[in-house]
Design a protein around this motif. Sequence first.
Motif, PDB file in Angstrom:
ATOM      1  N   ASP A  35       0.840  -1.191   0.000  1.00  0.00           N
ATOM      2  CA  ASP A  35       0.000   0.000   0.000  1.00  0.00           C
ATOM      3  C   ASP A  35       0.873   1.239   0.000  1.00  0.00           C
ATOM      4  OD1 ASP A  35      -2.186   1.554   0.019  1.00  0.00           O
ATOM      5  OD2 ASP A  35      -3.060   0.769   1.880  1.00  0.00           O
ATOM      6  N   ARG A  36       0.251   2.380   0.130  1.00  0.00           N
ATOM      7  CA  ARG A  36       0.972   3.639   0.184  1.00  0.00           C
ATOM      8  C   ARG A  36       1.890   3.665   1.405  1.00  0.00           C
ATOM      9  NH1 ARG A  36      -1.567   6.454   4.194  1.00  0.00           N
ATOM     10  NH2 ARG A  36      -3.635   5.654   4.779  1.00  0.00           N
ATOM     11  N   PRO A  37       2.942   4.452   1.359  1.00  0.00           N
ATOM     12  CA  PRO A  37       3.797   4.601   2.539  1.00  0.00           C
ATOM     13  C   PRO A  37       2.991   5.145   3.716  1.00  0.00           C
ATOM     14  CG  PRO A  37       4.880   5.498   0.605  1.00  0.00           C
ATOM     15  CD  PRO A  37       3.461   5.206   0.192  1.00  0.00           C
ATOM     16  N   LEU A  38       3.165   4.530   4.863  1.00  0.00           N
ATOM     17  CA  LEU A  38       2.379   4.920   6.023  1.00  0.00           C
ATOM     18  C   LEU A  38       3.011   6.114   6.717  1.00  0.00           C
ATOM     19  CD1 LEU A  38       1.564   1.423   7.579  1.00  0.00           C
ATOM     20  CD2 LEU A  38       0.205   2.776   5.994  1.00  0.00           C
ATOM     21  N   PRO A  39       2.214   7.129   7.038  1.00  0.00           N
ATOM     22  CA  PRO A  39       2.737   8.247   7.830  1.00  0.00           C
ATOM     23  C   PRO A  39       3.038   7.787   9.250  1.00  0.00           C
ATOM     24  CG  PRO A  39       0.379   8.484   7.493  1.00  0.00           C
ATOM     25  CD  PRO A  39       0.814   7.327   6.638  1.00  0.00           C
ATOM     26  N   PRO A  40       3.899   8.500   9.947  1.00  0.00           N
ATOM     27  CA  PRO A  40       4.273   8.084  11.318  1.00  0.00           C
ATOM     28  C   PRO A  40       3.087   7.952  12.256  1.00  0.00           C
ATOM     29  CG  PRO A  40       5.792   9.743  10.488  1.00  0.00           C
ATOM     30  CD  PRO A  40       4.684   9.653   9.485  1.00  0.00           C
ATOM     31  N   ILE A  41       2.074   8.814  12.102  1.00  0.00           N
ATOM     32  CA  ILE A  41       0.953   8.737  13.031  1.00  0.00           C
ATOM     33  C   ILE A  41       0.166   7.443  12.864  1.00  0.00           C
ATOM     34  CG2 ILE A  41      -0.606   9.982  11.473  1.00  0.00           C
ATOM     35  CD1 ILE A  41      -1.850  11.263  13.963  1.00  0.00           C
ATOM     36  N   GLU A  42       0.063   6.923  11.639  1.00  0.00           N
ATOM     37  CA  GLU A  42      -0.639   5.661  11.429  1.00  0.00           C
ATOM     38  C   GLU A  42       0.198   4.485  11.915  1.00  0.00           C
ATOM     39  OE1 GLU A  42      -2.049   5.211   7.496  1.00  0.00           O
ATOM     40  OE2 GLU A  42      -3.168   7.108   7.477  1.00  0.00           O
TER      41      GLU A  42
END
Length: 373
Positions: A35-42
């Motif tokens: 999937d898309r690169p996950l942001p740090p908050i996720e």
Amino acid sequence: MSRIAALWQRLPAPVVDVLAVLLAALDAVLAAWGDRPLPPIEIAGIVLACGALLLRRRFPLIVFLLTIPATLSEGLVAAPMIALFTLSRRTRNRWLLVGCAALFAVASALPWPFAGADKVDQVGVFVYFVYQLATAATPVILGQLVEARGDLARQLVEIRRSKEHEQSLYAESLLARERAQLAREMHDVVSHQVSLIAVQAAALRVIATTEEGRAGAETIRELSVTTLDELRTMVAVLRMAGSSSPGLTPQPTMADIQTLITNSGMEVTLTGTLSPEVPAPVQRAIYRTVQEALTNARKHAPGAPVTVVLHQGAVAVGAEITNGPAVHRPLGLPGSRVGLVGLRERSELLGGDFSAGAGPDGGYAVRVSFPVH
């Protein structure tokens, strides 16, 4: 399957918790794969959802709520399902379980990031919501079934213990009734006749014309009085005896009530004390009353707090045992009320008063009181 279930039950709780965290982490990796690169908050939400499972036994509702953000953003399934199963085992609140299942279904069905109602396939979201709601029902029902099985096993243990205790009390009450009947027969028949002998001997001593006759009459009177005293002592022993071997085994006293409460495994508050000068039969009667009241509270009001109050005044000494309404599901045990009948007969033999009935706040109260001589 039974062998696998037995093996699973033997696993220590920390090992099971670690396995749950690993399963949730594997589910998170598969959900985010490609999937898309996950942001740090996720990423932080995923780590929090998986790590929180280590505390699911102590805080099941909080742990479930901590899994919702990761479910909303990444569609996690394992972590919220494990938390929901644990919550289902720890609560009887069906509406809470329904609400948590619906919350999981909503978090799973809503698209993330939310683009607005006009850009969402509402039919597809609704169908997926229904599917996820049915999925969430599985751990809820499974958790309730596991808890119901545990309740049934505990009820079977309580039934066996209650049967043994009731049989013991019934045999004890029968023995006490037989002893009381024997005491009445001895008092009404033998005591009356011995008293007549003593009276006749006293009269014979008065009318005897010789010293030898007066001495013989006095001897008969003294023997009659001594026999009458011994007979009265024996009648008192028979009236007070309440076990199969009085005097041969140590009988419980007031000092043993604290041990009885400690071993009951219940939340019991003991207030008041009694003097060691209280007669031993009265101490045994109070002890048996507390014992039977705790047994009934454990059977009919599991989880309810129990209060034991000992009181001693100038004219009476006794105890009052009260319990609140059941906190957990009451055990469906048959009751013959033999224990209460035996306690009532025991108190009557000692000249006391016994009562049992509804207590304050929907609970139950048992009271016993004996006069101070």
